[in-house]
Every structure is written in C-alpha cells, then in structure tokens.
Design a protein around this motif. Structure first.
Motif, PDB file in Angstrom:
ATOM      1  N   PHE A  16      39.083  16.627  41.547  1.00 44.13           N
ATOM      2  CA  PHE A  16      38.075  17.555  41.518  1.00 44.13           C
ATOM      3  C   PHE A  16      38.668  19.037  41.154  1.00 44.13           C
ATOM      4  O   PHE A  16      39.564  19.466  42.085  1.00 44.13           O
ATOM      5  N   TYR A  17      38.159  19.754  40.435  1.00 46.06           N
ATOM      6  CA  TYR A  17      38.801  21.120  40.242  1.00 46.06           C
ATOM      7  C   TYR A  17      37.712  22.195  39.844  1.00 46.06           C
ATOM      8  O   TYR A  17      36.798  22.157  39.150  1.00 46.06           O
ATOM      9  N   GLY A  18      37.304  23.192  40.937  1.00 48.07           N
ATOM     10  CA  GLY A  18      36.238  23.927  40.698  1.00 48.07           C
ATOM     11  C   GLY A  18      36.604  25.070  42.059  1.00 48.07           C
ATOM     12  O   GLY A  18      37.235  25.001  42.832  1.00 48.07           O
ATOM     13  N   LYS A  19      35.465  26.175  41.864  1.00 46.66           N
ATOM     14  CA  LYS A  19      35.437  27.294  43.015  1.00 46.66           C
ATOM     15  C   LYS A  19      34.786  26.635  44.328  1.00 46.66           C
ATOM     16  O   LYS A  19      33.482  26.802  44.138  1.00 46.66           O
ATOM     17  N   VAL A  20      35.493  26.242  45.079  1.00 46.15           N
ATOM     18  CA  VAL A  20      34.627  25.616  46.137  1.00 46.15           C
ATOM     19  C   VAL A  20      35.220  26.436  47.573  1.00 46.15           C
ATOM     20  O   VAL A  20      34.204  27.135  48.178  1.00 46.15           O
ATOM     21  N   LEU A  21      36.086  26.273  47.887  1.00 49.40           N
ATOM     22  CA  LEU A  21      36.793  27.155  49.234  1.00 49.40           C
ATOM     23  C   LEU A  21      37.000  28.571  49.097  1.00 49.40           C
ATOM     24  O   LEU A  21      37.985  28.993  48.049  1.00 49.40           O
ATOM     25  N   LYS A  22      36.422  29.617  49.923  1.00 48.85           N
ATOM     26  CA  LYS A  22      36.694  30.864  49.521  1.00 48.85           C
ATOM     27  C   LYS A  22      36.260  31.493  48.097  1.00 48.85           C
ATOM     28  O   LYS A  22      36.720  32.404  47.743  1.00 48.85           O
ATOM     29  N   GLN A  23      35.451  30.460  47.277  1.00 50.93           N
ATOM     30  CA  GLN A  23      34.982  31.011  46.155  1.00 50.93           C
ATOM     31  C   GLN A  23      36.261  31.231  45.111  1.00 50.93           C
ATOM     32  O   GLN A  23      36.370  31.886  44.326  1.00 50.93           O
ATOM     33  N   GLU A  54      15.217  23.527  47.164  1.00 52.23           N
ATOM     34  CA  GLU A  54      16.251  24.494  47.613  1.00 52.23           C
ATOM     35  C   GLU A  54      15.996  25.832  47.156  1.00 52.23           C
ATOM     36  O   GLU A  54      16.509  26.690  47.797  1.00 52.23           O
ATOM     37  N   CYS A  55      15.446  25.993  45.886  1.00 52.11           N
ATOM     38  CA  CYS A  55      15.490  27.279  45.499  1.00 52.11           C
ATOM     39  C   CYS A  55      14.423  28.208  45.880  1.00 52.11           C
ATOM     40  O   CYS A  55      14.548  29.406  46.257  1.00 52.11           O
ATOM     41  N   GLN A  56      13.024  27.150  46.299  1.00 55.55           N
ATOM     42  CA  GLN A  56      11.979  27.641  47.025  1.00 55.55           C
ATOM     43  C   GLN A  56      12.411  28.474  48.345  1.00 55.55           C
ATOM     44  O   GLN A  56      11.852  29.574  48.813  1.00 55.55           O
ATOM     45  N   ARG A  57      13.230  27.813  49.174  1.00 59.70           N
ATOM     46  CA  ARG A  57      13.779  28.214  50.425  1.00 59.70           C
ATOM     47  C   ARG A  57      14.888  29.243  50.234  1.00 59.70           C
ATOM     48  O   ARG A  57      15.395  29.476  51.265  1.00 59.70           O
ATOM     49  N   GLY A  58      15.391  29.377  49.182  1.00 56.49           N
ATOM     50  CA  GLY A  58      16.334  30.717  49.075  1.00 56.49           C
ATOM     51  C   GLY A  58      17.851  30.117  49.118  1.00 56.49           C
ATOM     52  O   GLY A  58      18.752  30.763  49.138  1.00 56.49           O
ATOM     53  N   ALA A  59      17.926  28.661  49.034  1.00 58.41           N
ATOM     54  CA  ALA A  59      19.294  28.108  49.202  1.00 58.41           C
ATOM     55  C   ALA A  59      19.858  27.893  47.777  1.00 58.41           C
ATOM     56  O   ALA A  59      21.197  27.839  47.713  1.00 58.41           O
ATOM     57  N   LEU A  60      19.261  28.385  46.780  1.00 52.09           N
ATOM     58  CA  LEU A  60      19.703  28.057  45.502  1.00 52.09           C
ATOM     59  C   LEU A  60      19.060  29.312  44.624  1.00 52.09           C
ATOM     60  O   LEU A  60      18.107  29.724  44.678  1.00 52.09           O
ATOM     61  N   GLU A  85      19.378  32.436  39.201  1.00 56.59           N
ATOM     62  CA  GLU A  85      20.339  32.399  37.827  1.00 56.59           C
ATOM     63  C   GLU A  85      21.027  30.623  37.785  1.00 56.59           C
ATOM     64  O   GLU A  85      21.055  29.983  36.894  1.00 56.59           O
ATOM     65  N   ALA A  86      21.311  30.309  39.184  1.00 56.39           N
ATOM     66  CA  ALA A  86      21.801  29.124  39.374  1.00 56.39           C
ATOM     67  C   ALA A  86      20.758  28.029  38.964  1.00 56.39           C
ATOM     68  O   ALA A  86      21.081  27.039  38.470  1.00 56.39           O
ATOM     69  N   LYS A  87      19.655  28.193  39.495  1.00 53.11           N
ATOM     70  CA  LYS A  87      18.523  27.148  39.091  1.00 53.11           C
ATOM     71  C   LYS A  87      18.561  27.024  37.522  1.00 53.11           C
ATOM     72  O   LYS A  87      18.321  25.826  36.906  1.00 53.11           O
ATOM     73  N   ALA A 101      26.324  32.900  39.539  1.00 51.08           N
ATOM     74  CA  ALA A 101      25.786  31.419  39.594  1.00 51.08           C
ATOM     75  C   ALA A 101      26.601  30.361  39.366  1.00 51.08           C
ATOM     76  O   ALA A 101      26.295  29.305  39.958  1.00 51.08           O
ATOM     77  N   MET A 102      27.483  30.298  38.525  1.00 50.36           N
ATOM     78  CA  MET A 102      28.243  29.263  38.250  1.00 50.36           C
ATOM     79  C   MET A 102      29.167  28.998  39.415  1.00 50.36           C
ATOM     80  O   MET A 102      29.362  27.700  39.745  1.00 50.36           O
ATOM     81  N   THR A 103      29.863  29.852  40.114  1.00 50.44           N
ATOM     82  CA  THR A 103      30.458  29.899  41.451  1.00 50.44           C
ATOM     83  C   THR A 103      29.565  29.306  42.364  1.00 50.44           C
ATOM     84  O   THR A 103      29.990  28.295  43.077  1.00 50.44           O
ATOM     85  N   GLU A 104      28.285  29.412  42.510  1.00 44.07           N
ATOM     86  CA  GLU A 104      27.649  29.112  43.529  1.00 44.07           C
ATOM     87  C   GLU A 104      27.111  27.493  43.057  1.00 44.07           C
ATOM     88  O   GLU A 104      27.079  26.867  44.219  1.00 44.07           O
ATOM     89  N   LEU A 105      27.226  27.363  41.702  1.00 46.91           N
ATOM     90  CA  LEU A 105      26.855  25.797  41.576  1.00 46.91           C
ATOM     91  C   LEU A 105      28.098  24.983  41.936  1.00 46.91           C
ATOM     92  O   LEU A 105      28.114  23.730  42.509  1.00 46.91           O
TER      93      LEU A 105
END
Length: 297
Positions: free
Chosen positions: A109-116, A145-151, A154-156, A191-195
């Motif tokens: 897997f490759y993506g912005k996970v740790l420390k973004q 998750e979007c409703q409780r502010g966890a997402l 833009e990520a949604k 938003a892409m980093t968040e996802l």
C-alpha cells in the motif's frame, strides 16, 4: 546499549550502508516487507546526509529518527544523498518508479498515512493499520462520520464522487467537483490526504491526467475483512512491535509523535507488551537520560 551499537543495527535494518543498498524493485519489496512500514523519502526534520552523525547526536536528535525510508535505502547512506537534479537523480528516480509500480501490482500500500507523508505499508501490516484507521463499512458510514465532524465536506464530496463514478484520475476528479481552480487546489489536496490517511481511497493506476484513484474497499476488500477480526489493542501492539524492530530502541514519546496516539493509550499498550514479555522497559542508552524500550529477542 551504546549509541554506536544502536546506529549500526539501524543502518543494517534500514539498508543505509553502501553494501546493503537497494538497486532493484524486488529488493525494494523485500525491504518494505521486512520493515513493515516506512516513508518513501526521508523522515521530517532530517537533513540529507545527517544520520551518519547519530553516534554524536543529542538525545532529542537521536529520538527524532522516526522511520526508515526507501529513498535512504536506495542511497545506502544514513540521511540519503542530496539530489543535485531531482528529476534526473539516480537515487530518487527509482523510488518514484517503485511508488507507482509496487502498489499497482497490489504488492504494497502507498499513500499519505503517517505524519501526512508518503508511506509504504506491507500487505502483512496493512490489516493492523486498517483496524486502527479504517472503517469496517466505509461505503455506508461516511455520512455519519461527516455529521459528527470526523470527515470534512470536501473529503465527503470526493468519496461520493468515487463511490458514484468508480476510478477517476486527478484532473477528471477535480473537474467533477468543480475544484480545478488554483484557489481550490489546496483544499482538494488536503481532502485527498484526509481520505488516504483514513484508508478510504487508494491509488490504482497512473495516466496522463494524473494519479487514478478509487475506493480502498474496492481495491482490497480482503484487507477490510481481515481487519474486522483485529481489535484496536491487538492492532496497536503489532504496529508498536514492528516499530521497535525498525528503530531498535524507542521511547513512548516517539510512538506518540509518529502515530498521534494519546500518551495514556501509548502507556497502556507498552505496559501490555511488557506484561506479555514482548518488550523490555527501562533500557538505558550510554550518555543519555531517561528510560527506553526495546523488543525482547
């Protein structure tokens, strides 16, 4: 333990020796599988060429070496070799190629996970990370998750677009969302980093229109199934053990700094590992204050 002993062990594990440096794609895969997770490039705060000075480092500098990186392993030098021409660099070039090739073959897997930061995660470790950062039903619970502010909004929007349309390259994805302007580029990237950091989306290919993205749940549903059988404590314990194996010796603060876990949670996980005789607490490093943690061999 002495700083020299620890540094020598890290250099072997991280392949930051010229006789151990990585030169081929299969070696890069073996390296990622061995360390479990690593950065694509150098850790934050590390100046190229500086890690060879760890034997003379202060305690804070010594503890700031967060993770090994594939780039440094290709260089075969602690801290890497500064690039004179980044686009034609003999050390950065292979990493750029493998960060596309290995994930597209579904070998890592490759993506912005740790420390973004761009992060490689081995397939063996991926279920543990998903158990912590992912959702068991990502295509169903994103609205909650979007409703409780966890997402974020833009990520949604991006998630819904991929859910609706399937794989899309960067340019088309931004166009679908009306985010092609320079002013909205930063918000799109954030938003892409968040996802990525919550393992909701993943790079599935590359094209002339940029990286092609899809939902993680479509890319590797087997990982989500495996993660559903892992509780949070078990996931954290396995990730911490892999981290200690990579760093040789660590402190709770280093765990907190890399993963962003609450200090109390980190202490609980460390104590559980000690009770299971998997780690040794109170280890001293010659010339340093404080107590460190190492894995029981």
């Amino acid at each position: 333990m002495t700083r020299k002993e620890i540094t020598n062990l890290r250099n072997i594990k991280w392949r930051t020796r010229r006789d151990l440096r990585i030169t081929a794609e299969e070696d890069a895969l073996d390296f990622i599988d061995d360390v479990g997770f690593c950065f694509a490039f150098a850790s934050s705060g590390i100046i190229a060429g500086s890690r060879q000075l760890l034997t003379e480092a202060t305690e804070d500098t010594f503890a700031n070496n967060l993770l090994p990186s594939l780039w440094e392993a290709v260089c075969g030098v602690p801290g890497g070799i500064p690039a004179i021409h980044p686009h034609h660099d003999p050390y950065i070039g292979p990493v750029w190629g493998w960060k596309d090739a290995l994930p597209l073959k579904r070998k890592v897997f490759y993506g912005k996970v740790l420390k973004q930061k761009p992060t490689f995660i081995s397939l063996k470790m991926l279920p543990y990370f998903y158990a912590l950062f992912g959702s068991p039903t990502p295509e169903e619970d994103y609205l909650e998750e979007c409703q409780r502010g966890a997402l974020g909004q833009e990520a949604k929007d991006i998630f819904e677009c991929l859910l609706r349309s399937g794989s899309l390259p960067n340019t088309l994805l931004r166009g679908e969302l009306g985010m092609l302007t320079k002013a909205r580029k930063y918000r799109f990237q954030r938003a892409m980093t968040e996802l990525q950091s919550t393992l909701r989306i993943v790079k599935v290919d590359v094209s002339d229109d940029g990286t092609i993205w899809n939902l993680f749940s479509r890319w590797m549903p087997g990982v989500i199934k495996a993660a559903s059988r892992i509780n949070r404590n078990e996931a954290m314990k396995n990730i911490v053990l892999a981290y200690i194996s990579d760093l040789v010796i660590i402190t709770p603060k280093m765990i907190n700094r890399l993963f962003g876990w609450d200090a109390k949670v980190v202490e609980e996980i460390v104590q559980l590992l000690a009770q299971e005789d998997k780690v040794q607490l109170g280890v001293r490093i010659e010339g340093f204050q404080g107590n460190w943690i190492r894995k029981v061999v």
